[in-house]
Design a protein around this motif. Structure first.
Motif, PDB file in Angstrom:
ATOM      1  N   ILE A 103      15.973  16.413  11.373  1.00 16.45           N
ATOM      2  CA  ILE A 103      17.028  17.058  11.924  1.00 16.45           C
ATOM      3  C   ILE A 103      16.408  17.924  13.040  1.00 16.45           C
ATOM      4  CG2 ILE A 103      17.094  19.006  10.173  1.00 16.45           C
ATOM      5  CD1 ILE A 103      20.268  17.189  11.796  1.00 16.45           C
ATOM      6  N   GLU A 104      15.238  18.455  13.034  1.00 18.48           N
ATOM      7  CA  GLU A 104      14.579  19.239  14.014  1.00 18.48           C
ATOM      8  C   GLU A 104      14.598  18.716  15.255  1.00 18.48           C
ATOM      9  OE1 GLU A 104      10.960  21.410  12.895  1.00 18.48           O
ATOM     10  OE2 GLU A 104      12.119  22.084  11.191  1.00 18.48           O
ATOM     11  N   ALA A 105      14.308  17.290  14.966  1.00 25.05           N
ATOM     12  CA  ALA A 105      13.987  16.348  16.268  1.00 25.05           C
ATOM     13  C   ALA A 105      15.571  16.465  16.953  1.00 25.05           C
ATOM     14  CB  ALA A 105      13.517  15.339  15.851  1.00 25.05           C
ATOM     15  N   LEU A 106      16.478  16.327  16.008  1.00 23.37           N
ATOM     16  CA  LEU A 106      17.740  16.117  16.837  1.00 23.37           C
ATOM     17  C   LEU A 106      18.245  17.266  17.504  1.00 23.37           C
ATOM     18  CD1 LEU A 106      20.913  14.291  15.473  1.00 23.37           C
ATOM     19  CD2 LEU A 106      21.107  16.778  15.884  1.00 23.37           C
ATOM     20  N   ASN A 107      18.173  18.277  16.593  1.00 24.33           N
ATOM     21  CA  ASN A 107      18.238  19.669  17.465  1.00 24.33           C
ATOM     22  C   ASN A 107      17.622  19.744  18.622  1.00 24.33           C
ATOM     23  OD1 ASN A 107      20.278  20.858  15.452  1.00 24.33           O
ATOM     24  ND2 ASN A 107      18.737  21.490  14.001  1.00 24.33           N
ATOM     25  N   HIS A 108      16.643  19.289  18.630  1.00 24.97           N
ATOM     26  CA  HIS A 108      15.846  19.590  20.107  1.00 24.97           C
ATOM     27  C   HIS A 108      16.459  18.635  21.255  1.00 24.97           C
ATOM     28  CE1 HIS A 108      12.644  20.120  23.021  1.00 24.97           C
ATOM     29  NE2 HIS A 108      12.590  18.865  23.124  1.00 24.97           N
ATOM     30  N   ALA A 109      16.588  17.370  20.727  1.00 22.60           N
ATOM     31  CA  ALA A 109      17.167  16.415  21.736  1.00 22.60           C
ATOM     32  C   ALA A 109      18.781  16.913  22.076  1.00 22.60           C
ATOM     33  CB  ALA A 109      17.184  15.144  21.151  1.00 22.60           C
ATOM     34  N   TRP A 110      19.440  17.429  21.288  1.00 22.99           N
ATOM     35  CA  TRP A 110      20.735  17.796  21.526  1.00 22.99           C
ATOM     36  C   TRP A 110      20.971  19.341  22.087  1.00 22.99           C
ATOM     37  CZ3 TRP A 110      25.105  15.992  17.653  1.00 22.99           C
ATOM     38  CH2 TRP A 110      24.774  14.459  17.593  1.00 22.99           C
ATOM     39  N   GLY A 111      19.883  19.967  22.239  1.00 20.90           N
ATOM     40  CA  GLY A 111      19.650  21.372  22.771  1.00 20.90           C
ATOM     41  C   GLY A 111      20.737  22.248  22.088  1.00 20.90           C
ATOM     42  N   SER A 112      20.811  21.788  20.560  1.00 19.13           N
ATOM     43  CA  SER A 112      21.808  22.491  20.078  1.00 19.13           C
ATOM     44  C   SER A 112      21.604  24.009  19.636  1.00 19.13           C
ATOM     45  CB  SER A 112      22.073  21.678  18.484  1.00 19.13           C
ATOM     46  OG  SER A 112      21.208  21.262  18.080  1.00 19.13           O
TER      47      SER A 112
ATOM     48  N   PHE B 216      22.004  26.012  21.816  1.00 18.41           N
ATOM     49  CA  PHE B 216      23.299  26.382  22.489  1.00 18.41           C
ATOM     50  C   PHE B 216      24.479  26.462  21.902  1.00 18.41           C
ATOM     51  CE2 PHE B 216      26.660  24.956  25.540  1.00 18.41           C
ATOM     52  CZ  PHE B 216      26.479  25.968  26.489  1.00 18.41           C
ATOM     53  N   TRP B 217      25.408  27.478  21.912  1.00 14.11           N
ATOM     54  CA  TRP B 217      26.703  27.566  21.591  1.00 14.11           C
ATOM     55  C   TRP B 217      26.520  27.558  20.103  1.00 14.11           C
ATOM     56  CZ3 TRP B 217      30.439  24.526  25.041  1.00 14.11           C
ATOM     57  CH2 TRP B 217      30.843  25.573  26.447  1.00 14.11           C
ATOM     58  N   SER B 218      25.335  28.113  19.353  1.00 14.60           N
ATOM     59  CA  SER B 218      25.327  27.964  17.818  1.00 14.60           C
ATOM     60  C   SER B 218      25.727  26.859  17.403  1.00 14.60           C
ATOM     61  CB  SER B 218      26.216  29.158  17.229  1.00 14.60           C
ATOM     62  OG  SER B 218      26.062  29.307  16.166  1.00 14.60           O
ATOM     63  N   GLN B 219      25.116  25.684  18.101  1.00 14.86           N
ATOM     64  CA  GLN B 219      25.236  24.392  17.637  1.00 14.86           C
ATOM     65  C   GLN B 219      24.334  23.609  16.419  1.00 14.86           C
ATOM     66  OE1 GLN B 219      26.030  22.013  20.910  1.00 14.86           O
ATOM     67  NE2 GLN B 219      28.023  22.875  21.346  1.00 14.86           N
ATOM     68  N   LEU B 220      23.198  24.423  16.015  1.00 15.73           N
ATOM     69  CA  LEU B 220      22.240  24.182  15.339  1.00 15.73           C
ATOM     70  C   LEU B 220      22.696  23.576  13.999  1.00 15.73           C
ATOM     71  CD1 LEU B 220      19.599  26.810  15.768  1.00 15.73           C
ATOM     72  CD2 LEU B 220      19.292  24.333  16.352  1.00 15.73           C
ATOM     73  N   TYR B 221      22.093  22.343  13.625  1.00 18.11           N
ATOM     74  CA  TYR B 221      22.394  21.647  12.540  1.00 18.11           C
ATOM     75  C   TYR B 221      21.547  21.918  11.275  1.00 18.11           C
ATOM     76  CZ  TYR B 221      26.161  19.013  15.091  1.00 18.11           C
ATOM     77  OH  TYR B 221      27.183  18.912  16.040  1.00 18.11           O
ATOM     78  N   GLY B 222      21.948  22.047   9.969  1.00 23.19           N
ATOM     79  CA  GLY B 222      20.837  22.027   8.908  1.00 23.19           C
ATOM     80  C   GLY B 222      20.514  20.748   8.226  1.00 23.19           C
ATOM     81  N   GLY B 223      21.436  19.815   8.678  1.00 27.57           N
ATOM     82  CA  GLY B 223      21.295  18.212   7.934  1.00 27.57           C
ATOM     83  C   GLY B 223      22.101  17.444   8.608  1.00 27.57           C
ATOM     84  N   PHE B 224      21.708  16.258   8.554  1.00 30.64           N
ATOM     85  CA  PHE B 224      22.520  15.141   9.212  1.00 30.64           C
ATOM     86  C   PHE B 224      23.986  14.991   8.646  1.00 30.64           C
ATOM     87  CE2 PHE B 224      18.359  13.782  10.405  1.00 30.64           C
ATOM     88  CZ  PHE B 224      18.539  13.301  11.689  1.00 30.64           C
ATOM     89  N   ASP B 225      24.412  15.421   7.395  1.00 30.31           N
ATOM     90  CA  ASP B 225      25.574  15.446   6.835  1.00 30.31           C
ATOM     91  C   ASP B 225      26.478  16.478   7.430  1.00 30.31           C
ATOM     92  OD1 ASP B 225      24.257  17.503   5.780  1.00 30.31           O
ATOM     93  OD2 ASP B 225      24.901  17.277   3.743  1.00 30.31           O
ATOM     94  N   GLU B 226      25.984  17.176   8.280  1.00 30.35           N
ATOM     95  CA  GLU B 226      26.803  18.010   8.973  1.00 30.35           C
ATOM     96  C   GLU B 226      27.515  17.676  10.410  1.00 30.35           C
ATOM     97  OE1 GLU B 226      24.470  21.512   9.585  1.00 30.35           O
ATOM     98  OE2 GLU B 226      24.255  21.919   7.307  1.00 30.35           O
ATOM     99  N   ILE B 227      26.977  16.499  10.658  1.00 28.73           N
ATOM    100  CA  ILE B 227      27.115  16.006  12.235  1.00 28.73           C
ATOM    101  C   ILE B 227      28.522  14.959  12.005  1.00 28.73           C
ATOM    102  CG2 ILE B 227      26.262  14.354  14.000  1.00 28.73           C
ATOM    103  CD1 ILE B 227      23.431  15.310  13.150  1.00 28.73           C
TER     104      ILE B 227
ATOM    105  N   PRO C 213      26.765  17.479  25.388  1.00 27.32           N
ATOM    106  CA  PRO C 213      26.674  16.488  26.182  1.00 27.32           C
ATOM    107  C   PRO C 213      25.721  15.272  25.445  1.00 27.32           C
ATOM    108  CG  PRO C 213      26.130  18.397  27.374  1.00 27.32           C
ATOM    109  CD  PRO C 213      26.345  18.776  26.081  1.00 27.32           C
ATOM    110  N   THR C 214      24.731  15.898  24.811  1.00 28.66           N
ATOM    111  CA  THR C 214      23.794  14.824  24.476  1.00 28.66           C
ATOM    112  C   THR C 214      24.534  13.976  23.022  1.00 28.66           C
ATOM    113  OG1 THR C 214      22.110  16.435  24.914  1.00 28.66           O
ATOM    114  CG2 THR C 214      21.327  14.171  23.825  1.00 28.66           C
ATOM    115  N   GLN C 215      25.196  14.700  22.404  1.00 24.52           N
ATOM    116  CA  GLN C 215      26.078  14.260  21.376  1.00 24.52           C
ATOM    117  C   GLN C 215      26.913  13.356  22.050  1.00 24.52           C
ATOM    118  OE1 GLN C 215      28.833  16.913  19.604  1.00 24.52           O
ATOM    119  NE2 GLN C 215      29.390  15.504  17.900  1.00 24.52           N
ATOM    120  N   GLN C 216      27.680  13.690  22.984  1.00 23.08           N
ATOM    121  CA  GLN C 216      28.624  12.401  23.797  1.00 23.08           C
ATOM    122  C   GLN C 216      27.606  11.360  24.339  1.00 23.08           C
ATOM    123  OE1 GLN C 216      31.443  13.912  26.451  1.00 23.08           O
ATOM    124  NE2 GLN C 216      30.951  15.723  26.173  1.00 23.08           N
ATOM    125  N   LEU C 217      26.409  11.515  24.856  1.00 24.36           N
ATOM    126  CA  LEU C 217      25.755  10.345  25.083  1.00 24.36           C
ATOM    127  C   LEU C 217      25.236   9.515  24.224  1.00 24.36           C
ATOM    128  CD1 LEU C 217      24.325   9.062  27.570  1.00 24.36           C
ATOM    129  CD2 LEU C 217      22.440  10.696  27.340  1.00 24.36           C
TER     130      LEU C 217
END
Ligand code: GLA
Ligand code: ZN
Length: 672
Positions: free
Chosen positions: A186-195, A197-208, A220-224
């Motif tokens: 999930i850290e790699a995802l948070n990094h890739a998504w720049g999360s 920003f705007w308090s979008q950090l995820y604690g686990g994949f089940d939150e997505i 934008p990276t979530q959209q991409l």
């Protein structure tokens, strides 16, 4: 016969050219089937696609199959020498399946579940859909694999056409798995998504969740990633059906793509299926319908890596799904068909054989119109059937192009995301402008993906390459270093594969290659623009849409804005507009604004150097396919000059020097 792909035979080589269309016998009675088969034979039809929308007719309720009607139709056809491209019939699920599990229905971005009663009413990630489709495919393949008229398998139909992204809970669950595979943690995802920003950090994949309707711009990276995931989901369906077919059958497998369609990354689908097919529906009301068509043909040949491909569908005349449906003029359907053959197609097929009398497509043209066989369109169909039999030798010849246009679905998705400097950049328009310029010069080009080898091309054009990761930057750099000529345009090299800005100034990883540094850009409003000229030329050109502040580092300035007028609203104008950088053994040109066609042609000519000659007229399409030269007149009557004596395969005439071409005349020339 040549071997193809995984060792199966490519039906597109050795059989001559295919001719036919979609055939929907389930809409007609037995008497009509016989008439159809007779009229097909008369028109030299040798292949029809059957069963594409027949699921509810074949599997009338769960596990209850009715194949007798299909057996009868296929035998009738084979008796007349008409072979079958048999569909897996999974393109539109039946009502009983939806009733048994309503979550088969797809959900749109705004959370609305779509209803049954049109077509393609399925979520690609619905397990109920996938298992029902799998069972059907298996039944069909086992039953028909040994049918002597079977030429190939037509898997599904136009993947993603109406529903390219589903946002339902099935898809949400699959998206999480897809992300886990892509990012590991999930850290790699948070990094890739720049999360952050705007308090979008995820604690686990089940939150997505999928990027569903949200208060404002979704990440934008979530959209991409959702574009990537959705294309992959559809590809999985294709792989699923192809694997079932392969379990029982050696017959070739294809599905029909839609050319420049945003939902399916065709380059990423390479390797699924045995050959590539295209559905081509350029608008006859468009100014240059033949150029629009040709671009789709060249894309398809490029996806097929130069191998023969099949024009699976096109309209004999009008479609029914535009606001105003333009018709093809007498001769135009033939000209557009032979353009496909010129560009590598080994078959010309239509939607559809017989015009429907009921349903949403009753006003779509067909090879056999409502008026019947005594009609202009059926006669033109017959003529085309005759023509194609004369061209069977062409089937083994290949097109080779020396110029390529970069076309990248990832870039398409990314550059058109929201919250950008302007929402007036449309990737396809930019691609089309450069394609048009090359057409005006009589140059046939390929389309290349970032993963393709560029070294065989004399020149590469990469318009608006907003997303350029480090690997592609390396590939472009070594291409130019090795002697290639590259053209890039504004809003290029901005972000990496995660849609993160490459810092230090634009165009990011490509700064050294282009020898420029862009510090700021300033988009222009519609109607605004600025004047510029080539250095040492008084001719004034116009820049629109985009301006930027470019400092050449090693590049030289070929064109710049006029002294009195700034290139931008910043007032720091007077900058360069066109740059050229010598790099290694090659050159890289950079164009910093949107220009009109006359200047575009100047830029493209500069890129190509003197290696290419301009063809006589942009309405006369000239394409080499191996030893054959196709000459197709899409404009008014005109003289065409030959360099030497050649035979026209269509008329059988030997031609010398000049020949007069009427509108839509076609020559297929071979040396005598
Ligand atoms: C697509 C579909 C066909 C038909 C045509 C109409 O290509 O594959 O089934 O609907 O459009 O243009
Ligand atoms: Zn879904």
């Amino acid at each position: 016969m040549a071997s193809f792909g995984d060792g199966t035979l490519n039906p597109l080589i050795g059989d001559g050219l295919y001719f036919g269309g979609d055939y929907n016998p389930e809409q007609w009675d037995r008497e009509t089937w016989v008439e159809d088969a007779d009229l097909m034979r008369k028109a030299r039809v040798n292949l029809v696609s059957v069963g594409i929308f027949s699921w509810s007719r074949i599997e009338t309720s769960e596990g209850k199959y009715d194949f007798e009607w299909l057996d009868e139709v296929l035998n009738l056809l084979l008796d007349r020498g008409v072979y079958v491209d048999l569909a897996t019939a999974t393109a539109s699920p039946p009502a009983w399946l939806i009733k048994s599990d309503p979550t088969v229905l797809p959900v749109d971005h705004d959370g609305r579940r779509l209803s049954f009663g049109a077509r393609q009413t399925y979520c690609p990630n619905s397990e109920s859909f996938r298992s029902a489709a799998s069972r059907l495919v298996e039944e069909l393949v086992i039953r028909y694999n040994d049918f002597p008229g079977l030429k190939m398998w037509h898997v599904s139909n136009e993947y993603g056409c109406h529903v390219s992204r589903c946002y339902c809970d099935n898809c949400a669950a699959k998206f999480r798995l897809w992300l886990q595979k892509r990012y590991g943690g999930i850290e790699a995802l948070n990094h890739a998504w720049g999360s952050a920003f705007w308090s979008q950090l995820y604690g686990g994949f089940d939150e997505i969740n999928p990027p569903r309707i949200a208060p404002t711009f979704a990440n934008p990276t979530q959209q991409l990633d959702y574009y990537r995931f959705a294309s992959d989901s559809l590809r999985e369906l294709y792989e699923m059906e192809a694997a079932i077919i392969r379990g029982h059958s050696d017959k070739p497998i294809t599905t029909n793509y839609m050319g420049f369609f945003k939902g399916v990354d065709q380059f990423a689908w390479r390797g699924v299926g045995d050959f590539v097919s295209l559905d081509s529906y350029p608008d006859p009301h468009a100014a240059q319908v033949h150029v629009d068509a040709a671009a789709g043909y060249d894309l398809t040949r490029s996806v097929a890596e130069g191998e023969p491909w099949l024009l699976m569908e096109q309209a004999p005349s009008a479609v029914n799904w535009r606001g105003i449906n333009g018709v093809k003029k007498p001769g135009q359907m033939r000209a557009l068909s032979l353009s496909a053959v010129a560009r590598g197609a080994n078959g010309v097929m239509f939607f559809q054989w017989r015009a429907a009398k009921a349903g949403a497509e009753k006003f779509h043209s067909a090879m056999l119109p409502h008026a019947g066989a005594e009609s202009r369109i059926y006669k033109e169909v017959q003529q085309l059937g005759d023509d194609l039999t004369k061209l069977s030798g062409v089937a083994s010849a290949k097109v080779s192009a020396s110029v390529a246009i970069v076309f990248d679905w990832n870039n398409w998705w990314a550059i058109e995301l929201d919250s950008h400097p302007t929402d007036h950049i449309f990737y396809l328009l930019s691609i089309r402008k450069f394609y048009g310029s090359l057409q005006r010069m009589g140059i046939t080009c390929d389309f290349v993906s970032p993963k393709d080898d560029l070294s065989k091309y004399k020149a590469v054009v990469a318009p608006n390459l907003y997303l350029c990761d480090r690997d592609f930057a390396k590939s472009l750099t070594s291409y130019v270093d090795g002697g290639g000529a590259l053209l890039g345009t504004y809003f290029t090299g901005i972000v990496d594969q995660n849609d993160h800005v490459v810092l230090g100034g634009y165009p990011g990883y490509l700064r050294d290659l282009f020898g420029v540094l862009v510090e700021e850009f300033a988009p222009l409003r519609p109607g605004d623009g600025f004047d510029f000229s080539l250095v040492n030329s008084p001719t004034i050109h116009r820049g629109t849409l985009w301006s930027e502040v470019v400092s050449p580092t090693t590049a030289s300035v070929l064109a710049k804005s006029n002294d009195e007028v700034g290139v931008d609203s910043l007032g720091v104008g007077q900058g360069g507009v066109l740059f050229e950088n010598s790099f290694g053994r090659g050159r890289a040109l950079y164009l910093a604004t949107e220009v009109e066609d006359d200047f575009l042609d100047i830029v493209v000519e500069r890129l190509l150097g003197d290696k290419f000659e301009r063809s006589a007229s942009e309405e006369v399409e000239v394409v080499e396919r191996g030893q054959y030269t196709f000459v197709i007149n899409h404009g008014v009557e005109v003289d065409f000059s030959l360099n030497h004596r050649q035979r026209d395969l269509l008329s059988g005439r030997v031609l010398e020097e000049a020949v007069s071409l009427k509108p839509y005349d076609v020559l297929v020339l071979e040396d005598v």
